[in-house]
Structure formats: C-alpha cells, structure tokens
Design a protein around this motif. Sequence first.
Motif, PDB file in Angstrom:
ATOM      1  N   VAL A 177     115.001  82.045  85.269  1.00  0.00           N
ATOM      2  CA  VAL A 177     113.821  82.185  85.801  1.00  0.00           C
ATOM      3  C   VAL A 177     112.889  81.385  86.426  1.00  0.00           C
ATOM      4  CG1 VAL A 177     114.073  84.175  83.683  1.00  0.00           C
ATOM      5  CG2 VAL A 177     113.351  81.610  83.766  1.00  0.00           C
ATOM      6  N   ALA A 178     111.838  81.876  87.474  1.00  0.00           N
ATOM      7  CA  ALA A 178     110.733  81.120  87.830  1.00  0.00           C
ATOM      8  C   ALA A 178     109.990  80.121  87.575  1.00  0.00           C
ATOM      9  CB  ALA A 178     110.667  81.354  89.338  1.00  0.00           C
ATOM     10  N   ILE A 179     110.438  78.924  87.452  1.00  0.00           N
ATOM     11  CA  ILE A 179     109.245  77.811  86.764  1.00  0.00           C
ATOM     12  C   ILE A 179     108.403  77.559  87.267  1.00  0.00           C
ATOM     13  CG2 ILE A 179     109.137  75.203  86.292  1.00  0.00           C
ATOM     14  CD1 ILE A 179     111.696  77.471  85.372  1.00  0.00           C
ATOM     15  N   GLY A 180     107.223  78.140  86.306  1.00  0.00           N
ATOM     16  CA  GLY A 180     105.405  78.655  87.032  1.00  0.00           C
ATOM     17  C   GLY A 180     105.051  77.118  86.271  1.00  0.00           C
ATOM     18  N   LEU A 181     104.094  76.767  87.115  1.00  0.00           N
ATOM     19  CA  LEU A 181     102.736  75.142  86.745  1.00  0.00           C
ATOM     20  C   LEU A 181     102.002  75.950  86.046  1.00  0.00           C
ATOM     21  CD1 LEU A 181     103.331  72.066  89.431  1.00  0.00           C
ATOM     22  CD2 LEU A 181     104.053  72.340  87.051  1.00  0.00           C
ATOM     23  N   VAL A 182     101.281  75.382  85.422  1.00  0.00           N
ATOM     24  CA  VAL A 182      99.968  75.390  84.682  1.00  0.00           C
ATOM     25  C   VAL A 182      99.373  74.589  84.736  1.00  0.00           C
ATOM     26  CG1 VAL A 182      99.142  76.502  83.527  1.00  0.00           C
ATOM     27  CG2 VAL A 182     101.604  77.554  83.316  1.00  0.00           C
ATOM     28  N   PRO A 183      98.376  73.742  84.840  1.00  0.00           N
ATOM     29  CA  PRO A 183      96.973  72.933  85.575  1.00  0.00           C
ATOM     30  C   PRO A 183      96.299  73.052  84.057  1.00  0.00           C
ATOM     31  CG  PRO A 183      97.411  73.327  87.595  1.00  0.00           C
ATOM     32  CD  PRO A 183      98.335  74.370  86.914  1.00  0.00           C
ATOM     33  N   SER A 184      95.886  72.367  82.846  1.00  0.00           N
ATOM     34  CA  SER A 184      95.424  72.599  82.152  1.00  0.00           C
ATOM     35  C   SER A 184      94.105  71.833  83.092  1.00  0.00           C
ATOM     36  CB  SER A 184      95.836  71.905  80.498  1.00  0.00           C
ATOM     37  OG  SER A 184      94.309  71.907  80.209  1.00  0.00           O
ATOM     38  N   GLY A 241     115.524  74.793  78.656  1.00  0.00           N
ATOM     39  CA  GLY A 241     114.839  76.741  78.626  1.00  0.00           C
ATOM     40  C   GLY A 241     113.564  77.014  78.936  1.00  0.00           C
ATOM     41  N   ALA A 242     113.279  76.329  79.212  1.00  0.00           N
ATOM     42  CA  ALA A 242     111.136  76.091  78.982  1.00  0.00           C
ATOM     43  C   ALA A 242     111.371  76.893  80.840  1.00  0.00           C
ATOM     44  CB  ALA A 242     110.189  75.263  79.123  1.00  0.00           C
ATOM     45  N   ASN A 243     110.081  78.103  81.139  1.00  0.00           N
ATOM     46  CA  ASN A 243     109.676  78.921  82.158  1.00  0.00           C
ATOM     47  C   ASN A 243     108.119  78.939  82.833  1.00  0.00           C
ATOM     48  OD1 ASN A 243     109.326  81.413  80.441  1.00  0.00           O
ATOM     49  ND2 ASN A 243     108.323  82.122  82.639  1.00  0.00           N
ATOM     50  N   LEU A 244     107.595  78.103  82.032  1.00  0.00           N
ATOM     51  CA  LEU A 244     106.007  77.543  82.291  1.00  0.00           C
ATOM     52  C   LEU A 244     105.708  76.164  81.358  1.00  0.00           C
ATOM     53  CD1 LEU A 244     104.183  81.037  82.208  1.00  0.00           C
ATOM     54  CD2 LEU A 244     104.375  79.710  83.704  1.00  0.00           C
ATOM     55  N   LEU A 245     105.252  75.232  82.554  1.00  0.00           N
ATOM     56  CA  LEU A 245     105.062  73.932  82.344  1.00  0.00           C
ATOM     57  C   LEU A 245     103.452  73.610  82.603  1.00  0.00           C
ATOM     58  CD1 LEU A 245     107.694  74.318  83.350  1.00  0.00           C
ATOM     59  CD2 LEU A 245     107.907  72.169  83.047  1.00  0.00           C
ATOM     60  N   VAL A 246     102.614  73.483  81.450  1.00  0.00           N
ATOM     61  CA  VAL A 246     101.110  73.221  81.506  1.00  0.00           C
ATOM     62  C   VAL A 246     101.219  71.293  81.608  1.00  0.00           C
ATOM     63  CG1 VAL A 246      99.264  72.525  79.999  1.00  0.00           C
ATOM     64  CG2 VAL A 246     100.782  75.345  79.548  1.00  0.00           C
ATOM     65  N   ARG A 305     114.555  79.548  73.252  1.00  0.00           N
ATOM     66  CA  ARG A 305     115.444  80.352  74.454  1.00  0.00           C
ATOM     67  C   ARG A 305     116.632  80.872  74.093  1.00  0.00           C
ATOM     68  NH1 ARG A 305     113.658  82.664  78.348  1.00  0.00           N
ATOM     69  NH2 ARG A 305     112.949  80.907  79.262  1.00  0.00           N
ATOM     70  N   GLN A 306     117.357  80.924  73.522  1.00  0.00           N
ATOM     71  CA  GLN A 306     118.482  81.354  72.690  1.00  0.00           C
ATOM     72  C   GLN A 306     118.477  82.267  72.314  1.00  0.00           C
ATOM     73  OE1 GLN A 306     120.695  78.947  69.871  1.00  0.00           O
ATOM     74  NE2 GLN A 306     122.571  80.304  69.958  1.00  0.00           N
ATOM     75  N   GLN A 307     117.170  82.389  71.165  1.00  0.00           N
ATOM     76  CA  GLN A 307     116.783  83.548  70.341  1.00  0.00           C
ATOM     77  C   GLN A 307     116.338  84.708  71.708  1.00  0.00           C
ATOM     78  OE1 GLN A 307     114.437  83.212  67.530  1.00  0.00           O
ATOM     79  NE2 GLN A 307     115.501  81.301  66.677  1.00  0.00           N
ATOM     80  N   THR A 317     109.912  64.276  83.168  1.00  0.00           N
ATOM     81  CA  THR A 317     110.038  65.458  81.285  1.00  0.00           C
ATOM     82  C   THR A 317     109.861  66.772  81.522  1.00  0.00           C
ATOM     83  OG1 THR A 317     107.472  65.479  80.774  1.00  0.00           O
ATOM     84  CG2 THR A 317     108.451  63.988  79.609  1.00  0.00           C
ATOM     85  N   ALA A 318     109.080  67.268  83.034  1.00  0.00           N
ATOM     86  CA  ALA A 318     109.759  68.773  83.331  1.00  0.00           C
ATOM     87  C   ALA A 318     110.997  68.925  83.389  1.00  0.00           C
ATOM     88  CB  ALA A 318     108.491  68.240  84.377  1.00  0.00           C
ATOM     89  N   PRO A 319     111.888  68.100  84.336  1.00  0.00           N
ATOM     90  CA  PRO A 319     113.791  68.583  84.661  1.00  0.00           C
ATOM     91  C   PRO A 319     113.656  68.774  83.062  1.00  0.00           C
ATOM     92  CG  PRO A 319     112.998  66.888  85.557  1.00  0.00           C
ATOM     93  CD  PRO A 319     111.768  67.571  84.952  1.00  0.00           C
ATOM     94  N   LEU A 320     113.701  68.135  82.023  1.00  0.00           N
ATOM     95  CA  LEU A 320     114.520  67.817  80.536  1.00  0.00           C
ATOM     96  C   LEU A 320     113.263  69.580  79.833  1.00  0.00           C
ATOM     97  CD1 LEU A 320     113.492  64.402  78.965  1.00  0.00           C
ATOM     98  CD2 LEU A 320     115.629  65.493  80.716  1.00  0.00           C
ATOM     99  N   VAL A 321     112.444  69.559  80.060  1.00  0.00           N
ATOM    100  CA  VAL A 321     112.307  70.816  79.276  1.00  0.00           C
ATOM    101  C   VAL A 321     112.837  71.926  80.011  1.00  0.00           C
ATOM    102  CG1 VAL A 321     110.367  69.785  78.222  1.00  0.00           C
ATOM    103  CG2 VAL A 321     109.791  71.391  79.933  1.00  0.00           C
ATOM    104  N   VAL A 322     113.017  72.176  81.418  1.00  0.00           N
ATOM    105  CA  VAL A 322     113.353  73.617  82.268  1.00  0.00           C
ATOM    106  C   VAL A 322     114.789  73.417  81.634  1.00  0.00           C
ATOM    107  CG1 VAL A 322     113.667  74.210  84.070  1.00  0.00           C
ATOM    108  CG2 VAL A 322     111.357  73.333  83.819  1.00  0.00           C
ATOM    109  N   ARG A 323     115.316  72.750  81.482  1.00  0.00           N
ATOM    110  CA  ARG A 323     116.502  72.642  81.153  1.00  0.00           C
ATOM    111  C   ARG A 323     117.128  73.015  79.996  1.00  0.00           C
ATOM    112  NH1 ARG A 323     118.294  66.949  82.671  1.00  0.00           N
ATOM    113  NH2 ARG A 323     117.569  66.744  85.005  1.00  0.00           N
TER     114      ARG A 323
END
Lengths: 225, 225, 225, 225, 225, 225
Positions: free
Chosen positions: B5-12, B194-199, B164-166, B186-192
């Motif tokens: 999946v494409a990873i999206g960046l979401v600035p807060s 299973g996250a696909n949107l990163l605030v 992600r598994q579920q 930390t961004a690479p860790l959360v993507v690995r």
Amino acid sequence: PQSPVAIGLVPSILSADFSRLGEQVREAEEAGVQRIQIDVMDGHFVPNITMGPLIVEAVRRSTSLPLEAHLMITNPEHYIEAFARAGADVIIVHQETCPHLHRIVQQIKEAGKQAGVALNPSSPVWLLEDILSLLDLVLIMTVNPGFGGQEFIPETLPKIARLRQQLTERQLHCDLEVDGGINEHTAPLVVRAGANLLVAGSAVYNGRESVAAAVERLRRALAFT
Amino acid sequence: PQSPVAIGLVPSILSADFSRLGEQVREAEEAGVQRIQIDVMDGHFVPNITMGPLIVEAVRRSTSLPLEAHLMITNPEHYIEAFARAGADVIIVHQETCPHLHRIVQQIKEAGKQAGVALNPSSPVWLLEDILSLLDLVLIMTVNPGFGGQEFIPETLPKIARLRQQLTERQLHCDLEVDGGINEHTAPLVVRAGANLLVAGSAVYNGRESVAAAVERLRRALAFT
Amino acid sequence: PQSPVAIGLVPSILSADFSRLGEQVREAEEAGVQRIQIDVMDGHFVPNITMGPLIVEAVRRSTSLPLEAHLMITNPEHYIEAFARAGADVIIVHQETCPHLHRIVQQIKEAGKQAGVALNPSSPVWLLEDILSLLDLVLIMTVNPGFGGQEFIPETLPKIARLRQQLTERQLHCDLEVDGGINEHTAPLVVRAGANLLVAGSAVYNGRESVAAAVERLRRALAFT
Amino acid sequence: PQSPVAIGLVPSILSADFSRLGEQVREAEEAGVQRIQIDVMDGHFVPNITMGPLIVEAVRRSTSLPLEAHLMITNPEHYIEAFARAGADVIIVHQETCPHLHRIVQQIKEAGKQAGVALNPSSPVWLLEDILSLLDLVLIMTVNPGFGGQEFIPETLPKIARLRQQLTERQLHCDLEVDGGINEHTAPLVVRAGANLLVAGSAVYNGRESVAAAVERLRRALAFT
Amino acid sequence: PQSPVAIGLVPSILSADFSRLGEQVREAEEAGVQRIQIDVMDGHFVPNITMGPLIVEAVRRSTSLPLEAHLMITNPEHYIEAFARAGADVIIVHQETCPHLHRIVQQIKEAGKQAGVALNPSSPVWLLEDILSLLDLVLIMTVNPGFGGQEFIPETLPKIARLRQQLTERQLHCDLEVDGGINEHTAPLVVRAGANLLVAGSAVYNGRESVAAAVERLRRALAFT
Amino acid sequence: PQSPVAIGLVPSILSADFSRLGEQVREAEEAGVQRIQIDVMDGHFVPNITMGPLIVEAVRRSTSLPLEAHLMITNPEHYIEAFARAGADVIIVHQETCPHLHRIVQQIKEAGKQAGVALNPSSPVWLLEDILSLLDLVLIMTVNPGFGGQEFIPETLPKIARLRQQLTERQLHCDLEVDGGINEHTAPLVVRAGANLLVAGSAVYNGRESVAAAVERLRRALAFT
C-alpha cells in the motif's frame, strides 16, 4: 450617575478568521482596542469546543495588548497554570463551575495574573457577595455563553446596574465587563447601566468591514453616552 | 509480508504556528502531503484543551486536502455533526470514550464522512473485533494523547503488526494510521510493522526548517522501507 | 392579600395505576382538573427512575388537558425537544440542574412551549431573580423530589409567600405551582401563602376512592380559603 | 451444530401502547410468549428516558410471566433492590456500565433474582470471560440500545455464534438472548447463530395487527430453523 | 454585642499523628476540649483524600467526646448511614455538594444524629435561608477546604457576623462553627464576629508543644474576648 | 509447574486498629512480612472511603518495609505525586479507572516508584496485553474491592493461572499479587495457581490472635504448597 471611568473595547477572537489570527489581532491592536479576549470552551460547560492555551500563545506572540482568557470550562482549576504560562494577563472563570471559587481566585493571583469571575445571564450578582472584594473583574454575560453572533438579552441591564451599585457602595476597584450581543445599539445601554469593559465579537470581526471601521463605529456609538 | 500500500503523510497542526494557520496548512499541501489532521482535545479525556470546529473551518478554507478530525473528547456523539459541517472528511473517535461505539460510527457515516477509531497505547486491538469491518480507519496511538512532541513508545510496534495481520486475514480495506513520536527514525519502524498513514506533528512543524524540507526528510526516511 | 386568581388542580400520574393509564387520566379530566403533571425522573438528579417521552405521548393521546412535564433530570437540555414532540405543553426544569437556565428557558420557548422552573425545598427564591420575568411558571417543591406519598414540609410556606410577593411587586404573570404532600389539610395553607396551581399525587390517585371523589374532596377543602 | 434448546419469545413493552399497558401485556401472555422485557433507560447511558420500577410493578400486577428488567442505566447498583422489589425476575445490566460487574451479579443473586449481562454491538464477548460461569443470561444487543424500531445489525451474527460456542465448550447453562431488529426475517438468523431467547418490540407491538397475530407470524418464521 | 454563649474548642485530627491516633484523641479529651472533628475528604469535592468511617470508629473507641464528621465529599447521601453507624454524633455536609440539601438533613436526623451544613468561603449565607431553621450547626469555612495548616481568610468575618445576626433575629438555636486558620490570633476575631464553636487543627496538633499546652494557649486567647 | 519464586505476605492495614496504627504496623514488621498494603478508597470507584496520603505518611514513619498504595479511586492521575511524596514504594492503579493506563504507569515511574495495575474479578487479563511488559506488579482482585473480610471468589483461580502463564511465556519479571479473602485455606490455592504476593487483611489483623500468630498460621499453610 456612573463614575466617569474610561470605557474599554475588548474584541473577542471567537469571530475572527483563524487562518490568519495574528493579522486579525494586529488589526485590532492598530484600531486602538484595550484588550483581546480569548473564548475557551471545552464542550462540557458550554455546547461548543473552541480553543486552548496554544491559541493564547499564538495571540501572545502577535500583540502586546493585555489578554483575557475567558474559561467556559468545567474544573478550570486544572488549567489555570497552563493559561498563565501561555500568556494570559486576566483569567476569568465562571461562578457556575467553581464550588471553590475563593481557592481558584487565589490560584490565579498566585500565578501573577488578574482574577475575573463571569456570571451567566440567570446567575444573580449576590452569588459573588463574599468574593467581590478580591476580584479584579466581573464579567456579566449578556448572552448565554457558547457561540458568537447571539442577540443581546435586555434582562441583563438591571443586573449590570445592580453590580455597579454594589461596586460603588463598597468602593471596590473592579472592572465590570459585559460579553454578548454588543454592537453600536447595545453598547450605549450597557455603558449607561454601568459596564466599563465591552467584549465585542462579530461586531468587530464580521467580514463585512475592516476591523478599524468596525471599532470606529462602536466608538462613535459610545461617544455620547 | 505486508501488501504494497502507498504510505501517506498526515501533518498534525498541533505543532503549527496558529498565528498563521492558513499559511502553514498551504505549506504542507504544497509539500505534497496526503491529509491534514486536527487534534481536538477537550481537557476532559486528555489533559489539554486545543481546538474545535472553528479551527476545522479555517483549515477547510485554506486547503483542498482531506481533513481528519481526531476527537480526543468525552461524549463525542454531541459533536459529530459540528465537525462534519465544519468540513472534516474523516472523523476519528476514541474507543475509550465510546461505550456505544457502533452507534457513533453509524452517526459519522450518516453525516457522509469516513469513520475512524483511535486506540490508546494500553488498549488492545481486539477491543475492535466486532466493529472493525465497519471502519475506514484505525488510529493506533504511539504516544499517550494530549501533547505534541512526545517520544514514540516502542511497545506499540507489535500491536500495529497484530492489527495489520487482522486486517489482512479478514481482507478489510481500512487505513492503519499511527500518531505520536513519528520522525525519520520511527517512521520506517511503524511502516514495517504495518501502518500506512503516518501522523507527524513536530517532525513537520518545528520552526527549525521549512515544512517542505521536513516533509522531504520524512519521505527519504521512508524510501527504502 | 393575594390577588383573586383561580386555583388550579394538577394531578400527578406518579401515583396512578400504570396498567390503565389512559383510563386514569380520563377520570381526572372528567373530574374537572386543570392540567396533568408527568414526573420525569432519571435516577441521577433524584433517587428514582420513572418515565419519559413515551409516557407523555400515551397521556397526550388520552386527554386534551394541558400536560406539564416536570423534568427531575440532569442535563435536561438534551431532552426538551423530545418532550415537546411528545406533547407536553409546559416543560419544567430544575434550577439546581441548569447552570445555563436562561438558555434552556429560551430552548423551551423556541419549541413553542411554556417554560417553568422548579426549586427544591432548600433552594432560595432569589436564585430566580434574573430569570423570573421570562418564566410562565415557578414550581416550589414542598417535598424533596423523588417519590410520591411524602409529607408536606411546612418550612416552604414562607418561601411561597416570598415568591408571591415578588411576582406581585414586579407585576409578573407567572403561575406559582406547588408539588408535594398536597391534600385537603395542606391545600388551603399553600393557597393562602400564594400558590395558584396545586399538584396532587396520592391525594388524587390513591386506590381508596374514585378520582372524582378525591378531586371533589380537595375542591371542598379549597372552597373557603 | 447447536443443542436443541427451546426458543423463547420475549416481547419488549417499549413499543406497546402505554395508555393500556395491562391489556397489552395480557395480550402477549395469551399469545403464549415466554417472558416480558421492560426496557429501562435513564437518559445517561442511552439517549432516551423510558420507565422504571413503577412500570415494572404495573406489569407485575398484569401477568404471571417472568419479567426481565433490562437496565440501560449508569450506576445500576443503586437500583437493583428497587427492581427486585418491583417484581422483576431477571435483572440485566450492561457490561459497559459496570466496572464492578462481579459485585452487581452477586447483588442481583442476593436479591433472589436471575442475573444477566448485556453487551453493546461493539463490545466483544470475551469481556465476559471471567464472569460467564456465574451468569443466567447474556443479552447480545443486535442494535444500539436506546430506541425501538431500529434495523438489525448483521455484524452481530458471528458474535452470537462465538458466544454460543463458548457456552457449549464450557458447558454453561446460560440463556443467550438477542435484542434489536428481531422480526420474521432476522429471527431465523439469530437462532441459527445460537440465540435461544429473542426479544421483539415493534414486531410484536405495532398497531398494524393483533399481538396474537404478530406472535404467530414470528413463531412460523422460527418453525423451520 | 453577641449573646454570652459558651465557646467550644473542636480539635480536628487532620493534623494529628495517625500512627497513634487513639493517644492523640485522648490527649485532647484530657485537655478539656468540647468535641473532636474528623475531616473526611474524597479527592473529588476537594483535592485531597483523607479518611472515612474506619477512622471515625477508631476515634469513637478512644473517647467519649461528641464526634463531628465533616464530609468534604460529593454525593454524601450515600455515606450518611456509614458515618452514623461508625459513631459520629454530628454529620456536616457541604451546601455546594447537595442540590437536595433538605433531604440529606432529614436523612441525618432520621439516623439519630445532629445535622450541620458547611459553607465554602465564597458561598453566601443566604443560600441557607430556607433550611436554617432545621439545622443544628452551620460551619463557616474560614479557609478553602482540603488541607490543614492554611491561613485564615479575613473576608469571612463579615459573613460570620451576618449569619450570627440571622440566627439571633430568627431566634434559632444553631451552633455557628468556624474551621480554618484558627489560632490564638484569629480565635478572638471569629468569636467576636459571632462563632461559638472553633475547629482547630495545626494549632492543637503541631508537634511543637503538648496538646494540653496548645489548648491552654487557645483558651487564654479567648479569655478576654 | 510454576517457577520457584519466593512467596511474600503483604498485610493490608484495612483491618488493623487505627487507634494504634504504628504499633499494628510494627507488629507485622516484627512478624517478618514482606510489605504493607494501604487500601485507598475514595467512595467513587468503590462504595467506601478509607484513607489517603496522611495515613501513608504515618505508616512510613512506623516501618522500613516497602509500602504499597492500592488506589481504588477514580482519576488516580491527580494523586500519584501525593502518594509518592507520602512514602509509597509501589503505586497500584486499577485498569478500570485508567483509559490512559500507559501514561499513569509512566507517571508512577517518573516519580521513582514501582508501578502496579489491579484488575477487578470480572476484568480479563488480556486487557493488560499491551502494558504488561512495563509493569512491576499485577494485582488480581480475588474479591470485589471495597471492604475487608469478604469471601474469596474461586472463579479467579484460572485467571491467576492465565496471567502466570503469560508472564512465563513472555519472560516478564512482574509480581503477581492477589488480594481478597486470603487465609490459610485459600493461600495455597492462589500460590499453586501462580501468585507470588499475597495480600491479607482480616487474616492478619483480626483481634482474635496476635499479628505474629496470624502471620505464622499463614506461613505454615504455605509451607507445603
């Protein structure tokens, strides 16, 4: 006959354009207003959520005017320090939310700030009898707190007069502020009743005219009271 | 192995400069981010008061990006309509505040918006077992909600992986977003995991660099995950 | 000397037989009472849970008498519309539950209904000073709200008199209702003190006599006050 | 394969005509239903206020069927005794309102009543893991509690099955009841999933047909499951 | 000129040594004080948690003096019976926590105990107008409740005088107690203003002198008022 | 087969004689117990009010044993610092009161104390899945918290075993404590199930025997498990 105190205008940023808040605040400062009010709502005491310490900080960086934080929140005791640190000069809590009103007034003063207490339209002024001599400001709500753009409640005029009379009789130096529905028609009425600080939201920030023009219009309305 | 999946960046905007919010949002849009997140805190669910529908409206007028309203408030059911009207595209409520989680998800969808549910660091993912198939987004908090600039909690990585598994096993099309302490480390860790949107808050809005530079730095960090 | 207002009897269905509520209400109507009161308790403001809008609807279908919904509930602002739609003609909220009393009175009137405010036995009447001119009815509780069949509290008589005096002095057309422990012995007392609407529960619905006989007994007691 | 338990029908009076409640209850009894459910809502846990112990008493006087009091209220511990005294045979509390669920189950049993626990649509069944062996009934909500006449949520079917499986594996004699949107189309589905008690509101009391006809229609739908 | 009532000293154990409470209480009894006060705080009404019925029982076993339980707690109605059973002779609730003040006063009296009501420094005395004739004691807080060792608030002196005047005018036999910051300097002031029972915490239990010496010092200060 | 950890006895002072608390604590210390537990109840989370930081201080001055403060209170985040300052070594909060459980564990550790989490009898252990690796102690309640002297709930034994298994599998060094109904009959059962710290109230402080004798009796019961 009310003592010849100077009348102060206090724009509330609740009706300002939040995409360019710094600019909007500077426009008010340049128009010569006395203070800026920041309407903090938590969605619990009032049916709206608005803004908190971060916005106070942003306004603080944008102007050197005194800032009032009007806390329309329950359990305000948990947030006094945050608003003091953020740069508020006057912190106003609601009588209706403070069973320990005396303690929170002390807490505000210990934070080095001026202490104000606000009263809802239906809350009688003698609820403040035992705390009045310690206050820097009483804010009489002239609408029900929660939203900008509401209509002035005329039943609050005798209440303003009653509070002014008590302040005069007890010789207390305490600002009497009003908030809600203040415009060129209602401003003279509340001043005649005894208010000396007038919060104005949509009358100042309304998108129909410049802040300078809006402030000037309110000033002219007050010129002959 | 996670689906590509494409990873999206979401600035807060929690860490943005609120005196020039419109500008700050446009800078993020120009830097090519996917969405903007607005952190709504009521001082009751979390120990901070931040912003409400008025700020959502101001951001809405400043960008055409999708807006996420992350409601860190108790009784969010009273405010869904206000945030929908203000222009939020995704409305995220916390599992911890919603005994009637199913109803509020329906309420968000009836308002024509995407529905998300956030989980605090200590709330297990299987609390969402019976609602997961109806969600557009799950937000795994990787810090305790309340403030910007906190440090990432590494214990949340297995939890991201479990969710992600579920989602994969149940073949659900639901965004898996993370929020808190996200930066180039930390961004690479959360993507690995299973996250696909990163605030990202202070990693994007930090006053040390332009928003464009900050976003570019995060993108590079993600390039090789 | 009190103005010669007509005295109205208002049976409360709290003591009625709920298995045949329509019949019980019609018996009261045939006995010539002025209104019907519906005691709404939420188990939070008072230690009992009783009934809600569905019961108001059922009573509405059974009679053409004016209906009073007496809301002994916290956060009544969330239920005004429901009780208005259900067919209540007068909606009464408690001062003790409404920090924003003025707003809820407006809300009741905007729903097209008459607005009343109730006071617990220990709540002084001047808590209503700034709202009195907007009310259609004040309900002085003469027992602690929560249950039927309690004994009249004689300490409330001077309070009734004090409110009547204020209404007279301020020339306000506002009903002064009492509720609690009203029977043939106490009815004359509260009328002499200044009440013009008398809620009666177990004095009207008691299983010992017909509703018609009970109402007649109360009327005779009032005949010579 | 589910054990051949008898299926019971439990009309909820939430949709009955409250002006002739006794009659409506007797019609259900004559139609051969197994129990009557009384939906108690306090306007705090759910957004509706309905009825309390007085209505339970009225129903008790009208039928000899077992009565279930479904308490959709916060702090139910304060009302167990009142509902027991009023004549409820089964008292059902919500998991979501009871941090001390074990204590309240004990309290219900000490009052000599059967103890049930209800789960909202989004609450997973394993929240009951440590209390299941002590329960007489689990109520799986198949709509969000609060109102009659809502549409069945199909996502609850796997949850019913999951609970049935646990009851079978752990060899527990505990009723599995469902409530919400039950009609001739959904009744077979929930029975196949594992429910053995079916609450029906508007399917039984609907003003379009007699209670007897409505019950008969539901029975026929269940005949071939 | 105040009526010549005897002045009573009431040590509060809040400042006592809890590792030898029985001894500390006996020291006060031997020093000839009139009553013992037990400060119950729940961490909700006031920002401290202190003690409950178990401590009242322990004090009860240690002395035959009358015991006052000062309940600085929300929802005190749930704990009246527990404190009565534990051995309190006077039970004092706060006006600010009791919308149903009249009911709780009845509840205390039905438990066979004397009923007192406490007022925070900012709560006006006329909030008690309609309940005063039923009270055995009014406690005027002369500090904000929550902690021992605070400084006396002089603004409370006119309030004490105002209450004494009402008691005299209405010929009510009701104790007027004060609590907070009472020492040899402030004791004469509150007595002259009209108090007849003086709670003293750190002035009696302070570790610098014996309880006997401390009590003697307070007595001397009062000798010439 | 459980790992051969040493079993610790933790007397709870809830059943001690509060008129001579120091002495009672010293008796336990001399009897060789491992820790002392202090049961803090606020009358909100549980239906009893017991003690707060002042009692912790008094116990702290009386013994050098480690002290556990078991906070059966809502909003414990406001009191962590007070209990840390008062001298608690382990601070235990309830999962049921902490939507932000991770934050409060951090807060306890930042205060330099060990962090524990308690679970009510009906709360499943996997609610701690994402926080377990950060805890120093889990407290499995084996009665409903609120009072001393209650009977052990046998349904908690499989839950203790389930938690012990998780701790073993995940190789976590975390104390597994039990509290409620522990005596010479139940102590062996909970130890066999996997507990290594046993809170005992009325089994240690019971007025029938010396603390030394009571402790000895419990020790003997554990000798052969």
